[in-house]
Design an enzyme around this catalytic site. Structure first.
Site, mmCIF file in Angstrom:
data_model
loop_
_atom_site.group_PDB
_atom_site.id
_atom_site.type_symbol
_atom_site.label_atom_id
_atom_site.label_comp_id
_atom_site.label_asym_id
_atom_site.label_seq_id
_atom_site.Cartn_x
_atom_site.Cartn_y
_atom_site.Cartn_z
ATOM 1 N N MET A 172 -42.457 101.477 0.075
ATOM 2 C CA MET A 172 -42.332 100.686 -1.318
ATOM 3 C C MET A 172 -42.565 99.363 -0.819
ATOM 4 O O MET A 172 -41.692 98.346 -0.922
ATOM 5 C CB MET A 172 -41.250 101.096 -1.871
ATOM 6 N N ASP A 216 -39.603 112.294 -6.657
ATOM 7 C CA ASP A 216 -38.397 111.418 -6.098
ATOM 8 C C ASP A 216 -37.762 110.848 -7.194
ATOM 9 O O ASP A 216 -38.702 109.604 -8.054
ATOM 10 C CB ASP A 216 -39.266 110.734 -5.055
ATOM 11 N N SER A 218 -33.155 111.777 0.762
ATOM 12 C CA SER A 218 -33.288 110.594 0.964
ATOM 13 C C SER A 218 -31.957 109.720 1.565
ATOM 14 O O SER A 218 -31.105 109.984 0.954
ATOM 15 C CB SER A 218 -33.631 109.617 -0.402
ATOM 16 N N MET A 277 -43.359 109.571 -9.065
ATOM 17 C CA MET A 277 -41.762 108.711 -9.030
ATOM 18 C C MET A 277 -41.231 109.246 -10.308
ATOM 19 O O MET A 277 -41.899 109.223 -11.545
ATOM 20 C CB MET A 277 -42.018 107.144 -8.816
ATOM 21 N N MET A 283 -38.383 99.370 1.750
ATOM 22 C CA MET A 283 -38.693 98.591 0.653
ATOM 23 C C MET A 283 -38.585 97.104 1.173
ATOM 24 O O MET A 283 -37.979 96.540 2.040
ATOM 25 C CB MET A 283 -37.358 98.658 -0.338
ATOM 26 N N HIS A 335 -36.230 111.952 4.114
ATOM 27 C CA HIS A 335 -36.962 110.991 3.302
ATOM 28 C C HIS A 335 -36.570 109.504 3.609
ATOM 29 O O HIS A 335 -35.300 109.302 3.486
ATOM 30 C CB HIS A 335 -37.046 111.400 2.015
ATOM 31 N N HIS A 375 -41.571 106.687 2.951
ATOM 32 C CA HIS A 375 -42.141 106.338 1.629
ATOM 33 C C HIS A 375 -41.856 104.909 1.617
ATOM 34 O O HIS A 375 -40.993 104.281 1.635
ATOM 35 C CB HIS A 375 -41.044 106.868 0.779
ATOM 36 N N ASP A 410 -36.688 105.492 2.714
ATOM 37 C CA ASP A 410 -37.198 104.593 1.701
ATOM 38 C C ASP A 410 -37.469 103.438 2.370
ATOM 39 O O ASP A 410 -36.273 102.638 2.721
ATOM 40 C CB ASP A 410 -36.282 104.653 0.662
HETATM 41 C C1 DX5 Z 1 -36.136 105.092 -5.137
HETATM 42 C C2 DX5 Z 1 -36.355 105.923 -4.030
HETATM 43 C C3 DX5 Z 1 -35.679 107.357 -3.691
HETATM 44 C C4 DX5 Z 1 -34.178 107.310 -4.173
HETATM 45 C C5 DX5 Z 1 -33.762 108.673 -4.525
HETATM 46 O O1 DX5 Z 1 -36.942 104.087 -5.106
HETATM 47 O O2 DX5 Z 1 -37.624 106.326 -3.704
HETATM 48 O O3 DX5 Z 1 -36.008 108.089 -2.707
HETATM 49 O O4 DX5 Z 1 -33.461 106.831 -3.246
HETATM 50 O O5 DX5 Z 1 -32.311 108.463 -4.856
HETATM 51 P P1 DX5 Z 1 -31.637 109.345 -6.066
HETATM 52 O O6 DX5 Z 1 -31.863 110.773 -5.400
HETATM 53 O O7 DX5 Z 1 -30.316 109.163 -5.908
HETATM 54 O O8 DX5 Z 1 -32.420 109.040 -7.209
HETATM 55 ZN ZN ZN Z 2 -38.442 107.726 -1.929
#
Ligand code: DX5
Ligand code: ZN
Length: 214
Positions: A69, A172, A9, A138, A38, A34, A67, A36
């Site tokens: 969110m 994740d 990620s 998750m 948001m 990956h 991903h 993320d």
């Molecule tokens: C959290 C993300 C993850 C996160 C993983 O909402 O979806 O992808 O960044 O980071 P670590 O490995 O640091 O938990």
């Molecule tokens: Zn993620």
């Protein structure tokens, strides 16, 4: 032995040097990247959107594991597909149009993933069987990197693998070598890790250790 995919990620990457960061993951043996996304509404944090995916697409050849969110992800599926996402995962809790969104991802020629938060049971995915290529369990509350792994995720992975044996199961949140071992034993196929890879002095070694769970 089955293939374990490692999808680092970039949430904890240095965004001023994103090209070098992504290339370093590629050189270090990552399978996917990956990303993320948001929206400050579905989760209490903001990251990046389509323009950043488009830029990453130009600097690496690895598949982009996006991903989402975000609320009502169906609004943006087409744009993420056009930006260069290869796999688009969204949250079952984020929309009442789950089937439509999964079909839309496929109609854009992309792989579809469906994710559940820590308090959502695996059974919630069952009505959508056959419509997704991957499930994402998750193992932290989505929103932030660097959180601690929630142990009940391990049983959820086992359950997901029983219910959907032919589907990739991704996990994740809070993954390090120790928790990677547990989730691989439970049947996970795709391991996301952010801080454990970006915080490591040797990223290639970190990816290898996570993949092996030792
Ligand atoms: C959290 C993300 C993850 C996160 C993983 O909402 O979806 O992808 O960044 O980071 P670590 O490995 O640091 O938990
Ligand atoms: Zn993620």
């Amino acid at each position: 032995m089955k293939k374990i995919f490692v999808s680092p990620s970039i949430l904890t990457a240095d965004f001023a040097r994103l090209e070098q960061e992504c290339k370093s993951l590629e050189k270090s043996g990552a399978d996917w990247i990956h990303c993320d996304v948001m929206d400050g509404s579905f989760v209490p944090n903001l990251t990046f959107g389509m323009p950043v995916i488009k830029s990453i697409r130009r600097c690496v050849v690895l598949p982009l594991d996006v991903h989402l969110m975000i609320d009502k992800p169906e609004r943006y599926v087409k744009q993420f597909a056009e930006a260069g996402a290869d796999l688009i995962t969204f949250h079952i809790e984020a929309t009442d149009k789950v089937s439509e969104a999964l079909r839309l991802i496929h109609s854009c020629g992309k792989k579809a993933g469906l994710s559940i938060k820590p308090n959502t049971p695996v059974g919630a995915l069952t009505p959508y069987r056959g419509l997704f290529d991957m499930v994402l369990i998750m193992s932290v509350e989505p929103g932030f990197g660097g959180q601690e792994f929630i142990p009940s995720a391990t049983d959820k992975i086992r359950r997901a693998k029983q219910l959907f044996p032919d589907t990739l199961v991704e996990v994740d949140g809070g993954i390090n070598v120790e928790t990677a071992k547990q989730v691989i034993e439970a049947g996970a196929d795709v391991i996301v890790a952010g801080s454990a890879i970006f915080g490591a002095a040797d990223r290639a070694a970190a990816i290898t250790h996570i993949r092996k769970g030792k």
